[in-house]
Scaffold this motif. Structure first.
Motif, PDB file in Angstrom:
ATOM      1  N   THR A   1       1.117  -4.739   7.478  1.00 43.02           N
ATOM      2  CA  THR A   1       0.088  -4.343   6.535  1.00 43.02           C
ATOM      3  C   THR A   1       0.560  -3.123   5.761  1.00 43.02           C
ATOM      4  OG1 THR A   1      -1.636  -5.178   8.018  1.00 43.02           O
ATOM      5  CG2 THR A   1      -2.326  -3.616   6.303  1.00 43.02           C
TER       6      THR A   1
ATOM      7  N   SER B   1      -1.241  -0.028  -1.244  1.00 46.77           N
ATOM      8  CA  SER B   1      -1.968  -1.213  -1.706  1.00 46.77           C
ATOM      9  C   SER B   1      -2.763  -0.904  -2.967  1.00 46.77           C
ATOM     10  CB  SER B   1      -2.902  -1.729  -0.614  1.00 46.77           C
ATOM     11  OG  SER B   1      -2.172  -2.189   0.496  1.00 46.77           O
TER      12      SER B   1
ATOM     13  N   ARG C   1      -2.081  -2.607  -6.562  1.00 43.07           N
ATOM     14  CA  ARG C   1      -3.203  -3.326  -7.177  1.00 43.07           C
ATOM     15  C   ARG C   1      -3.464  -2.799  -8.591  1.00 43.07           C
ATOM     16  NH1 ARG C   1      -6.367  -2.425  -3.342  1.00 43.07           N
ATOM     17  NH2 ARG C   1      -5.911  -4.312  -2.182  1.00 43.07           N
TER      18      ARG C   1
ATOM     19  N   PRO D   1      -3.378 -10.098  -0.663  1.00 48.75           N
ATOM     20  CA  PRO D   1      -4.522  -9.271  -0.284  1.00 48.75           C
ATOM     21  C   PRO D   1      -5.170  -9.768   1.001  1.00 48.75           C
ATOM     22  CG  PRO D   1      -5.072 -10.670  -2.162  1.00 48.75           C
ATOM     23  CD  PRO D   1      -3.620 -10.887  -1.862  1.00 48.75           C
TER      24      PRO D   1
ATOM     25  N   CYS E   1      -6.211  -4.195   2.240  1.00 45.79           N
ATOM     26  CA  CYS E   1      -4.830  -3.862   1.895  1.00 45.79           C
ATOM     27  C   CYS E   1      -4.028  -5.146   1.669  1.00 45.79           C
ATOM     28  CB  CYS E   1      -4.180  -3.070   3.023  1.00 45.79           C
ATOM     29  SG  CYS E   1      -4.954  -1.467   3.316  1.00 45.79           S
ATOM     30  N   TYR E   2      -2.840  -4.977   1.137  1.00 44.67           N
ATOM     31  CA  TYR E   2      -1.928  -6.109   1.038  1.00 44.67           C
ATOM     32  C   TYR E   2      -1.202  -6.291   2.366  1.00 44.67           C
ATOM     33  CZ  TYR E   2      -2.406  -6.460  -4.032  1.00 44.67           C
ATOM     34  OH  TYR E   2      -2.890  -6.653  -5.303  1.00 44.67           O
TER      35      TYR E   2
END
Length: 102
Positions: free
Chosen positions: A27, A33, A37, A68, A74-75
């Protein structure tokens, strides 16, 4: 946001989705993230909102996408079996990752 996209370096733990396929992921941190984004327009992207990235883990380098995760916001980065084997990674291991959005 012109210029070269930044490279993000972070440490995360390898986790696994149980099952026959045994998908392994790390993660990305919330701040990383959020920045990815914002730089990738945040939405409307094909592939479930995925963002293509260049990745380095140890001596392994490859191109993939981050996805995602609704639970964490988070990614997540999938870690393919050949990468895990080459780097000696198993579920629960801490790993240093470098990610650059493409």
């Amino acid at each position: 946001m012109g210029g070269q996209p930044p490279t993000y370096a972070f440490e995360s733990r390898v986790w696994c989705v149980p099952g026959d396929a045994a998908w392994h992921f790390v993660t990305l941190p919330a701040d990383v993230s959020d920045d990815i984004r914002a730089r990738s327009d945040g939405g409307g992207r094909p592939g479930f909102g995925s963002v293509p990235v260049h990745v380095r883990v140890g001596e392994s380098r490859w191109e993939t996408s981050v996805f995602p995760d609704a639970r964490s916001g988070c990614y997540v980065l999938p870690l393919k079996k050949p990468v895990r084997q080459a780097e000696g990674l198993e579920e629960g291991d801490a790993v240093t990752v470098e990610v650059t959005a493409r």
